[in-house]
Design a protein around this motif. Sequence first.
Motif, mmCIF file in Angstrom:
data_model
loop_
_atom_site.group_PDB
_atom_site.id
_atom_site.type_symbol
_atom_site.label_atom_id
_atom_site.label_comp_id
_atom_site.label_asym_id
_atom_site.label_seq_id
_atom_site.Cartn_x
_atom_site.Cartn_y
_atom_site.Cartn_z
ATOM 1 N N TYR A 1 28.987 3.256 5.106
ATOM 2 C CA TYR A 1 28.398 4.465 4.501
ATOM 3 C C TYR A 1 27.051 4.874 5.114
ATOM 4 O O TYR A 1 26.774 6.059 5.218
ATOM 5 C CB TYR A 1 28.248 4.337 2.974
ATOM 6 N N GLY A 2 26.200 3.919 5.480
ATOM 7 C CA GLY A 2 24.946 4.276 6.153
ATOM 8 C C GLY A 2 23.990 5.094 5.297
ATOM 9 O O GLY A 2 23.221 5.899 5.815
ATOM 10 N N LEU A 3 24.029 4.904 3.968
ATOM 11 C CA LEU A 3 23.100 5.642 3.097
ATOM 12 C C LEU A 3 21.857 4.795 2.845
ATOM 13 O O LEU A 3 21.946 3.567 2.776
ATOM 14 C CB LEU A 3 23.766 5.953 1.744
ATOM 15 N N PHE A 4 20.710 5.445 2.707
ATOM 16 C CA PHE A 4 19.490 4.699 2.334
ATOM 17 C C PHE A 4 19.607 4.332 0.855
ATOM 18 O O PHE A 4 19.691 5.236 -0.002
ATOM 19 C CB PHE A 4 18.242 5.542 2.555
ATOM 20 N N PRO A 5 19.583 3.019 0.519
ATOM 21 C CA PRO A 5 19.864 2.626 -0.870
ATOM 22 C C PRO A 5 18.767 3.028 -1.846
ATOM 23 O O PRO A 5 19.030 3.143 -3.035
ATOM 24 C CB PRO A 5 19.993 1.092 -0.779
ATOM 25 N N TRP A 6 17.547 3.279 -1.347
ATOM 26 C CA TRP A 6 16.440 3.615 -2.252
ATOM 27 C C TRP A 6 16.339 5.122 -2.496
ATOM 28 O O TRP A 6 15.492 5.577 -3.240
ATOM 29 C CB TRP A 6 15.119 3.067 -1.692
ATOM 30 N N MET A 7 17.190 5.893 -1.850
ATOM 31 C CA MET A 7 17.180 7.350 -2.067
ATOM 32 C C MET A 7 18.439 7.764 -2.809
ATOM 33 O O MET A 7 19.492 7.156 -2.627
ATOM 34 C CB MET A 7 17.215 8.073 -0.717
ATOM 35 N N THR A 8 18.333 8.815 -3.608
ATOM 36 C CA THR A 8 19.522 9.292 -4.327
ATOM 37 C C THR A 8 20.511 9.891 -3.318
ATOM 38 O O THR A 8 20.153 10.161 -2.160
ATOM 39 C CB THR A 8 19.149 10.391 -5.341
ATOM 40 N N ALA A 9 21.740 10.125 -3.830
ATOM 41 C CA ALA A 9 22.770 10.733 -2.975
ATOM 42 C C ALA A 9 22.243 12.057 -2.405
ATOM 43 O O ALA A 9 22.348 12.322 -1.204
ATOM 44 C CB ALA A 9 24.036 10.969 -3.786
ATOM 45 N N ASP B 1 30.833 15.688 -7.750
ATOM 46 C CA ASP B 1 30.230 16.394 -8.865
ATOM 47 C C ASP B 1 28.714 16.515 -8.641
ATOM 48 O O ASP B 1 28.075 15.572 -8.164
ATOM 49 C CB ASP B 1 30.512 15.612 -10.150
ATOM 50 N N GLU B 2 28.150 17.675 -8.998
ATOM 51 C CA GLU B 2 26.709 17.892 -8.772
ATOM 52 C C GLU B 2 25.844 16.883 -9.523
ATOM 53 O O GLU B 2 24.713 16.612 -9.128
ATOM 54 C CB GLU B 2 26.322 19.309 -9.192
ATOM 55 N N SER B 3 26.405 16.326 -10.611
ATOM 56 C CA SER B 3 25.623 15.353 -11.391
ATOM 57 C C SER B 3 25.337 14.091 -10.580
ATOM 58 O O SER B 3 24.456 13.306 -10.932
ATOM 59 C CB SER B 3 26.375 14.981 -12.667
ATOM 60 N N LEU B 4 26.068 13.912 -9.469
ATOM 61 C CA LEU B 4 25.843 12.711 -8.642
ATOM 62 C C LEU B 4 24.632 12.876 -7.714
ATOM 63 O O LEU B 4 24.195 11.919 -7.090
ATOM 64 C CB LEU B 4 27.095 12.390 -7.808
ATOM 65 N N PHE B 5 24.086 14.089 -7.658
ATOM 66 C CA PHE B 5 22.939 14.370 -6.768
ATOM 67 C C PHE B 5 21.801 13.373 -7.007
ATOM 68 O O PHE B 5 21.168 12.902 -6.064
ATOM 69 C CB PHE B 5 22.444 15.802 -7.007
ATOM 70 N N ASP B 6 21.553 13.048 -8.288
ATOM 71 C CA ASP B 6 20.399 12.194 -8.623
ATOM 72 C C ASP B 6 20.752 10.714 -8.777
ATOM 73 O O ASP B 6 19.922 9.931 -9.226
ATOM 74 C CB ASP B 6 19.750 12.696 -9.923
ATOM 75 N N LYS B 7 21.963 10.338 -8.404
ATOM 76 C CA LYS B 7 22.355 8.921 -8.508
ATOM 77 C C LYS B 7 22.000 8.174 -7.227
ATOM 78 O O LYS B 7 22.128 8.722 -6.114
ATOM 79 C CB LYS B 7 23.870 8.801 -8.706
ATOM 80 N N LEU B 8 21.617 6.920 -7.382
ATOM 81 C CA LEU B 8 21.386 6.072 -6.209
ATOM 82 C C LEU B 8 22.732 5.607 -5.653
ATOM 83 O O LEU B 8 23.701 5.483 -6.414
ATOM 84 C CB LEU B 8 20.551 4.846 -6.603
ATOM 85 N N PRO B 9 22.818 5.306 -4.337
ATOM 86 C CA PRO B 9 24.089 4.838 -3.777
ATOM 87 C C PRO B 9 24.670 3.648 -4.540
ATOM 88 O O PRO B 9 25.885 3.558 -4.720
ATOM 89 C CB PRO B 9 23.716 4.453 -2.340
ATOM 90 N N CYS C 1 29.629 11.222 0.213
ATOM 91 C CA CYS C 1 28.227 11.580 0.463
ATOM 92 C C CYS C 1 27.920 11.488 1.966
ATOM 93 O O CYS C 1 27.273 12.375 2.532
ATOM 94 C CB CYS C 1 27.329 10.645 -0.354
ATOM 95 N N GLY C 2 28.430 10.424 2.618
ATOM 96 C CA GLY C 2 28.229 10.270 4.067
ATOM 97 C C GLY C 2 28.856 11.432 4.833
ATOM 98 O O GLY C 2 28.279 11.942 5.802
ATOM 99 N N ILE C 3 30.023 11.859 4.384
ATOM 100 C CA ILE C 3 30.716 12.969 5.057
ATOM 101 C C ILE C 3 29.970 14.282 4.801
ATOM 102 O O ILE C 3 29.770 15.084 5.718
ATOM 103 C CB ILE C 3 32.187 13.062 4.567
ATOM 104 N N ALA C 4 29.522 14.478 3.545
ATOM 105 C CA ALA C 4 28.756 15.693 3.220
ATOM 106 C C ALA C 4 27.510 15.770 4.103
ATOM 107 O O ALA C 4 27.181 16.825 4.648
ATOM 108 C CB ALA C 4 28.361 15.683 1.743
#
Length: 263
Positions: free
Chosen positions: A83-91, A125-133, A144-147
């Motif tokens: 996934y390569g997402l920063f874990p300390w940042m939200t989606a 879902d837009e509600s996932l914007f503020d969730k952490l990975p 999220c990685g694809i987006a």
Amino acid sequence: MLNVSMKNVSFYYNSDEGAVLGDINMEVKAGDFVCLLGQSGCGKSTLLRLLAGLEKPTGGQMLVDGKAINGASLQRGVVFQDYGLFPWMTAGENITIALEYRFPEMKKSERKERALHWMRNVDMDESLFDKLPGELSGGQKQRCGIARAFAIDPPILLMDEPFGSLDAVTKSKLQDLVLRLWQQEGDKRKTIFFVTHEVDEALLLATHISVFSQSPASIMYSHSFDEGIKPTRKNMHTEPEIVDLRNYLIKLIHKDAEERAYK
Ligand SMILES: Nc1ncnc2c1ncn2[C@@H]1O[C@H](COP(=O)(O)OP(=O)(O)OP(=O)(O)O)[C@@H](O)[C@H]1O
Ligand SMILES: [Mg+2]
């Protein structure tokens, strides 16, 4: 829209351990969807690292529109298996920070709107914007990685077994999603290099399949769907031309692995 050309590309990480890539030749037209297919350890990720500019070829040339690849570039986006997402940042922040880097002139509100647009595009879902990975499922993380990759809009997209750790249903949904996103860009669609070890995945996604031999890797077989029937989920097990190709690819990969194992 960029053409990619590989001419006699060879590579080793360490000269004592021998070459990982032997002699890779490939001409890729802008807008192609290339699946790099091969057994574990044959050098698929290594070739993506060269395309990403993280490594340089030991021999030969790797060109994008006639110019040698020199380091990482925003013209080439990457989607990783993990996934390569920063874990300390939200989606959402994972997407907006990439946008900030890619489009420094873009307003904060515009970045957020664009991130939400791409989350909707990948059915998040837009509600996932503020969730952490850490609060997302594997499938949601990869959406999220694809987006993020599509939001920054690189003409070349490198995907390394992006669905490797997902269950079968989630995987097929995301395969359909990537195909839809790629196709909907029409004439401006990205050139995609997609690594997989699954024959069915390659058949479903690719306009062009390149099969790697075991290392030192070379391309032992290539198939293009420019002409003839394109595999789909429906015809993959029924259409004789596709069934034959599928069986051939499976046998080819297994035969190569067995021959190397008994050497
Ligand atoms: N950073 C590295 N340093 C040294 N050797 C490496 C490095 N990365 C990979 N290799 C070696 O290069 C070879 C090819 O590895 P690579 O990761 O490209 O294979 P792969 O086809 O992507 O395999 P998989 O399907 O398991 O992901 C392997 O023998 C591996 O041990
Ligand atoms: Mg790999």
